[in-house]
Design a protein around this motif. Sequence first.
Motif, PDB file in Angstrom:
ATOM      1  N   THR A  78      38.883  34.455  42.678  1.00 33.23           N
ATOM      2  CA  THR A  78      39.148  34.928  40.925  1.00 33.23           C
ATOM      3  C   THR A  78      37.911  34.215  39.993  1.00 33.23           C
ATOM      4  O   THR A  78      37.290  33.241  40.562  1.00 33.23           O
ATOM      5  CB  THR A  78      41.048  35.264  40.614  1.00 33.23           C
ATOM      6  OG1 THR A  78      40.864  35.994  39.567  1.00 33.23           O
ATOM      7  CG2 THR A  78      41.205  34.335  40.123  1.00 33.23           C
ATOM      8  N   ALA A  79      38.572  34.888  39.053  1.00 37.68           N
ATOM      9  CA  ALA A  79      37.442  34.240  38.638  1.00 37.68           C
ATOM     10  C   ALA A  79      37.731  33.953  36.379  1.00 37.68           C
ATOM     11  O   ALA A  79      38.442  35.118  36.122  1.00 37.68           O
ATOM     12  CB  ALA A  79      36.068  35.164  38.239  1.00 37.68           C
TER      13      ALA A  79
ATOM     14  N   CYS B  57      42.348  36.917  35.698  1.00 38.76           N
ATOM     15  CA  CYS B  57      43.668  37.469  36.241  1.00 38.76           C
ATOM     16  C   CYS B  57      43.377  37.047  37.622  1.00 38.76           C
ATOM     17  O   CYS B  57      43.124  36.129  38.046  1.00 38.76           O
ATOM     18  CB  CYS B  57      42.337  39.000  36.875  1.00 38.76           C
ATOM     19  SG  CYS B  57      42.045  39.868  35.396  1.00 38.76           S
ATOM     20  N   TRP B  58      44.915  36.688  37.648  1.00 39.94           N
ATOM     21  CA  TRP B  58      45.735  36.042  38.859  1.00 39.94           C
ATOM     22  C   TRP B  58      46.854  36.950  39.476  1.00 39.94           C
ATOM     23  O   TRP B  58      47.869  37.651  39.057  1.00 39.94           O
ATOM     24  CB  TRP B  58      46.191  34.341  38.106  1.00 39.94           C
ATOM     25  CG  TRP B  58      45.332  33.075  38.071  1.00 39.94           C
ATOM     26  CD1 TRP B  58      44.806  33.014  39.659  1.00 39.94           C
ATOM     27  CD2 TRP B  58      45.663  31.859  37.530  1.00 39.94           C
ATOM     28  NE1 TRP B  58      43.927  31.532  39.142  1.00 39.94           N
ATOM     29  CE2 TRP B  58      44.692  31.263  38.100  1.00 39.94           C
ATOM     30  CE3 TRP B  58      46.075  31.577  36.613  1.00 39.94           C
ATOM     31  CZ2 TRP B  58      44.432  29.664  37.330  1.00 39.94           C
ATOM     32  CZ3 TRP B  58      46.488  30.287  36.235  1.00 39.94           C
ATOM     33  CH2 TRP B  58      45.453  29.515  36.171  1.00 39.94           C
TER      34      TRP B  58
ATOM     35  N   CYS C  89      46.029  37.285  32.878  1.00 42.94           N
ATOM     36  CA  CYS C  89      47.275  36.579  31.766  1.00 42.94           C
ATOM     37  C   CYS C  89      46.204  35.782  30.826  1.00 42.94           C
ATOM     38  O   CYS C  89      47.274  35.227  30.113  1.00 42.94           O
ATOM     39  CB  CYS C  89      47.450  35.243  32.887  1.00 42.94           C
ATOM     40  SG  CYS C  89      46.241  33.933  33.355  1.00 42.94           S
ATOM     41  N   PHE C  90      45.434  36.034  30.938  1.00 45.16           N
ATOM     42  CA  PHE C  90      44.488  35.950  29.642  1.00 45.16           C
ATOM     43  C   PHE C  90      43.563  36.642  29.530  1.00 45.16           C
ATOM     44  O   PHE C  90      42.552  37.220  30.809  1.00 45.16           O
ATOM     45  CB  PHE C  90      43.436  33.741  29.244  1.00 45.16           C
ATOM     46  CG  PHE C  90      44.333  33.135  29.832  1.00 45.16           C
ATOM     47  CD1 PHE C  90      45.197  32.644  29.487  1.00 45.16           C
ATOM     48  CD2 PHE C  90      43.095  32.266  31.248  1.00 45.16           C
ATOM     49  CE1 PHE C  90      46.027  31.514  29.291  1.00 45.16           C
ATOM     50  CE2 PHE C  90      44.287  30.644  31.246  1.00 45.16           C
ATOM     51  CZ  PHE C  90      45.321  30.524  30.513  1.00 45.16           C
ATOM     52  N   ALA C  91      44.089  37.069  28.040  1.00 36.70           N
ATOM     53  CA  ALA C  91      43.216  38.795  27.674  1.00 36.70           C
ATOM     54  C   ALA C  91      42.647  38.842  26.265  1.00 36.70           C
ATOM     55  O   ALA C  91      42.363  40.034  25.806  1.00 36.70           O
ATOM     56  CB  ALA C  91      43.942  40.393  28.711  1.00 36.70           C
ATOM     57  N   ALA C  92      42.862  37.896  26.200  1.00 36.38           N
ATOM     58  CA  ALA C  92      42.107  37.795  24.369  1.00 36.38           C
ATOM     59  C   ALA C  92      40.820  38.362  24.375  1.00 36.38           C
ATOM     60  O   ALA C  92      40.148  39.044  23.305  1.00 36.38           O
ATOM     61  CB  ALA C  92      42.224  36.346  23.970  1.00 36.38           C
TER      62      ALA C  92
ATOM     63  N   ILE D  14      49.717  32.464  27.325  1.00 35.13           N
ATOM     64  CA  ILE D  14      49.736  32.363  28.205  1.00 35.13           C
ATOM     65  C   ILE D  14      50.821  33.892  28.468  1.00 35.13           C
ATOM     66  O   ILE D  14      51.648  34.030  27.646  1.00 35.13           O
ATOM     67  CB  ILE D  14      50.264  31.314  29.632  1.00 35.13           C
ATOM     68  CG1 ILE D  14      50.192  30.333  29.716  1.00 35.13           C
ATOM     69  CG2 ILE D  14      50.343  32.176  31.282  1.00 35.13           C
ATOM     70  CD1 ILE D  14      50.555  29.292  30.648  1.00 35.13           C
ATOM     71  N   ARG D  15      50.132  34.799  28.924  1.00 33.19           N
ATOM     72  CA  ARG D  15      50.537  36.303  28.709  1.00 33.19           C
ATOM     73  C   ARG D  15      50.306  36.624  29.886  1.00 33.19           C
ATOM     74  O   ARG D  15      49.260  37.079  29.979  1.00 33.19           O
ATOM     75  CB  ARG D  15      50.079  36.403  27.208  1.00 33.19           C
ATOM     76  CG  ARG D  15      49.961  36.131  25.484  1.00 33.19           C
ATOM     77  CD  ARG D  15      51.248  36.295  25.674  1.00 33.19           C
ATOM     78  NE  ARG D  15      51.854  35.377  24.374  1.00 33.19           N
ATOM     79  CZ  ARG D  15      51.999  34.555  24.086  1.00 33.19           C
ATOM     80  NH1 ARG D  15      51.991  33.519  24.992  1.00 33.19           N
ATOM     81  NH2 ARG D  15      51.760  33.801  23.116  1.00 33.19           N
ATOM     82  N   PHE D  16      50.881  37.503  30.376  1.00 34.56           N
ATOM     83  CA  PHE D  16      51.297  38.334  31.724  1.00 34.56           C
ATOM     84  C   PHE D  16      50.880  39.184  31.084  1.00 34.56           C
ATOM     85  O   PHE D  16      51.088  39.614  30.303  1.00 34.56           O
ATOM     86  CB  PHE D  16      52.806  38.068  32.701  1.00 34.56           C
ATOM     87  CG  PHE D  16      52.422  36.407  33.083  1.00 34.56           C
ATOM     88  CD1 PHE D  16      51.153  35.802  33.998  1.00 34.56           C
ATOM     89  CD2 PHE D  16      53.229  35.615  32.989  1.00 34.56           C
ATOM     90  CE1 PHE D  16      51.450  34.628  34.282  1.00 34.56           C
ATOM     91  CE2 PHE D  16      53.160  34.464  33.250  1.00 34.56           C
ATOM     92  CZ  PHE D  16      52.678  34.276  33.855  1.00 34.56           C
ATOM     93  N   ASP D  17      50.938  40.293  32.619  1.00 36.31           N
ATOM     94  CA  ASP D  17      50.407  41.593  32.777  1.00 36.31           C
ATOM     95  C   ASP D  17      49.456  42.448  31.711  1.00 36.31           C
ATOM     96  O   ASP D  17      50.047  42.724  30.031  1.00 36.31           O
ATOM     97  CB  ASP D  17      51.915  42.088  32.050  1.00 36.31           C
ATOM     98  CG  ASP D  17      53.292  42.376  33.010  1.00 36.31           C
ATOM     99  OD1 ASP D  17      52.412  42.141  33.955  1.00 36.31           O
ATOM    100  OD2 ASP D  17      53.924  41.274  33.388  1.00 36.31           O
ATOM    101  N   TYR D  18      48.299  41.890  31.665  1.00 36.29           N
ATOM    102  CA  TYR D  18      47.463  42.105  30.402  1.00 36.29           C
ATOM    103  C   TYR D  18      47.565  42.010  29.076  1.00 36.29           C
ATOM    104  O   TYR D  18      47.736  42.377  27.873  1.00 36.29           O
ATOM    105  CB  TYR D  18      47.153  43.426  30.850  1.00 36.29           C
ATOM    106  CG  TYR D  18      45.955  43.697  31.808  1.00 36.29           C
ATOM    107  CD1 TYR D  18      44.963  43.379  31.830  1.00 36.29           C
ATOM    108  CD2 TYR D  18      47.026  44.635  32.462  1.00 36.29           C
ATOM    109  CE1 TYR D  18      44.171  43.501  33.899  1.00 36.29           C
ATOM    110  CE2 TYR D  18      46.803  44.952  33.803  1.00 36.29           C
ATOM    111  CZ  TYR D  18      45.334  44.146  34.405  1.00 36.29           C
ATOM    112  OH  TYR D  18      44.994  44.926  35.525  1.00 36.29           O
TER     113      TYR D  18
END
Length: 653
Positions: free
Chosen positions: A34-35, A48-49, A57-60, A137-141
Motif C-alpha cells: 500500500t502507499a 488505504c490500509w 483510513c486517511f481520505a482528506a 483516523i477515519r475508516f471506510d473512506y
Amino acid sequence: MARGKTVRRPESDSQARLHGTAIEDYALIGDCETAALVSRGGSIDWLCWPTFSSPACFAALVGTCDHGFWRIAPKGKVKESRRHYKEGTLIVETLFETAAGEVCVADFMPPRQRHSQLVRIVRGVRGSVRMRMDLAIRFDYGRTVPWVTSNSELRAVAGSDMVVLQTKAPLHGEGATTVSEFAVRKGQTMTFTLTYCSSLEKIPRESSPRKALKETKRFWTRWLGKNTYRGEYAEAVSRSLMTLKALTYRPTGGIVAAVTTSLPEKIGGARNWDYRYCWLRDTAFMLLVLLRAGYRDEAVAWRRWLLRAVAGAPDQVQTIYGISGERDIVEWEAEWLPGYENSRPVRIGNGAAEQFQLDVFGEVASALARMPEAEDDIRVSAAEVQVALANHLCEVWRLPDEGIWEVRGGAKHFVHSKVMAWVALDRAIQFVESRKDGERDAKVRKVWAQDVARWKEVRTTIHKEVCAKGFDKRLNSFVQSYGSKVLDASCLRIALVGFLPAADPRIRGTVEAIEKKLMTNGLVKRYNTRQTEDGLTGGEGQFLACSFWMVANLWLIGRKDDARALFERLLALRNDVGLLSEEYDSDVGRMVGNFPQALSHISLIHAAFAMTGDWAPQRAGVDACGDVKSVKKSGMIRDGGGKGTTKGRSKRS
C-alpha cells in the motif's frame, strides 16, 4: 513547476477543511503493498490500509480533515519548507524553518513484515521548535469514526480494523482528533509509529523506528542498485523506476495504475476514476522498461500475475483486474465525500472492467512474447493462453469496442484497437514459432502450424483494412476511428508497436497532424473532447503519457532536437520529488488526474531508452501494401530482446 522550489507551508487548522493542497504538493511513501501521500505541509491525506485497494483510513485528499489525516508540523508560523527523498530511497525528509529554528520530519513505510507500518521521525536541526501533531483516523473512506483508547499506546478500533499509535510524545484528545504538542531542540528526536492490524489480534510489539529507518534505506538502495540504465537521464529514470516499484503489490506482482481514486482530470469536473487496480494495457510497456532496466524478477512476477489474471475463457478477458487478479470491480460513488476541490463524484471501483476493449489482446500478447523463456510454475501455460487468445481474437477483431480511453459514448471501430489486434497476432506468431520446435508432441506442433497459418492471414487482413479505413488522406494522418475526421493521440503508438516503420510518410504525417491539432501549450491531449462523443461532460488536461509517446516518435522520425526539447519540458513538470500525475492542465499550470501515475512514469522511462539508442520498435517487416515479410530480413532488433541496434546503426543515435 521548477524542481527544488522552496515553498511556504500553507496556514491550516486541524479541524478546518483542506485549503486546496495541489496534487503536486504530495510525495509518495509505501511498503510495496500500500502507499500514502504526504503533503509539503507535513499532512498525510491519503492512505488505504492494508492494501492499495482497501478502504482509506486517511481520505482528506478527496474530502476534508473530517475524513481522516495525520499532520506533524511546527505549531507556529513557518518561514519556508523544502523536502527531498533521501538519495536512492522512498524516505521523504521535509525541512521546516521557523523563527525559532529548523526541524526535519522523515516519513517512510518500512518493508512490510507481519504488519504494515507508517513511521514519522521528527529531528531538531537548529534551535528549538514547538511542534503539533493532529491525528484523525477515519475508516471506510472517512465514513467511520473509530473507538479510541489510550494505555501505553493509542488504539483506534472499528469492526475488524485496528490502528495502533506508539510514541513517547504526550497525547490528548480534541474533539474526534488526537493531538500532541511537544518541542524538539537541535539533536533531539521524537518518533511516531502507526501500525495497522486486525482488531482480533494482540497489540503488536513496539518496534525501533531507527532500526526501521535503516532497514528501509537498505531495502531501497539495494533495489535501486540493480538499475542498469546509464544514460543522461539517470535521475529521472531511477525515480520513475522506484515509483513503479512502490506501485507494485509484492505478494502477487500486480502493479496498480495509481494509488488514488477520483483525482479529477479537470478541477471541478466529473472525469474522476478509481485507478487502484491493474490495467492489462500497461503490461507490454511495463515489461519492456523493467527488463531494459535490469529488473527481471519484477518482470517475471508481473508476467505471472498476468497469466493468473487472464486464465480462463478468452471471451472473459477483462481490461482491469484487482491486485490479486480479482475480476469483480463494481463501481459505486462515495456520496459523503465532496471530492478533491469539490470535484464530484468520488468513485470506488471501476466500471471499465466490464467494457470490451480490443487493444488489451495486443498488450497481453506482447507481454507474453517478451519473455517466452520464463518458467510458468503456476499451472497456467503461457503458450496455451497465447494460442487461445489469438484464436479468439480472430473471431472478434471486426467488432467495435470502447477503446484505449474507455469511452462511455458507445463502441466504435477505433484505429488504435485494430492496430493492437494486429500486434496481438504478430506477437502470438512470434511466440509460437519460437517454441514449436521444442514441443515434443507432434499433434501439438501440427495444430499450432494450422493456427499460425490462420493468424498470418488475419494479420494481413487487419493491416490492409487499417491502412485503408483508418488513414485520412486529406488530413494526412491516421484518425481516431474508421471514417472519422477526429485525431487521437493513441495513433502515436502505431510506429512504437511496429505496425509501420517510423520512416513511413504516414507516420510523419500523423505526428505532424497531432502536433498541429492536439498539442496545447506544447503538450499533447488524448483527443478533442468537444469533437469526440465519449459520454462525459467537461474537458481534461493534457495526457502526459501521450506527450512522452510524442517524444519517442519525434526521435524515431529524426527530429531529435525537438524530441529532446519536449522531453526536458516534461521533466520540468515533475514535482520537486520527481513525481508525475496522469495529466497536466497547462491553462492553470498544475497537475490533474490520479497520482502518481504508473503510465506516465512508464512512458518517461521508455522515451529515455529511445533517446539513448537502447530501444527500437519491434517490426514484422510489413511493407506499405500490408504484405507480411520475414522478421529476420528486417534487420530490426526486437524490443523484448537484449540490448542492441539496427544494422549499421550506432548505439547512440
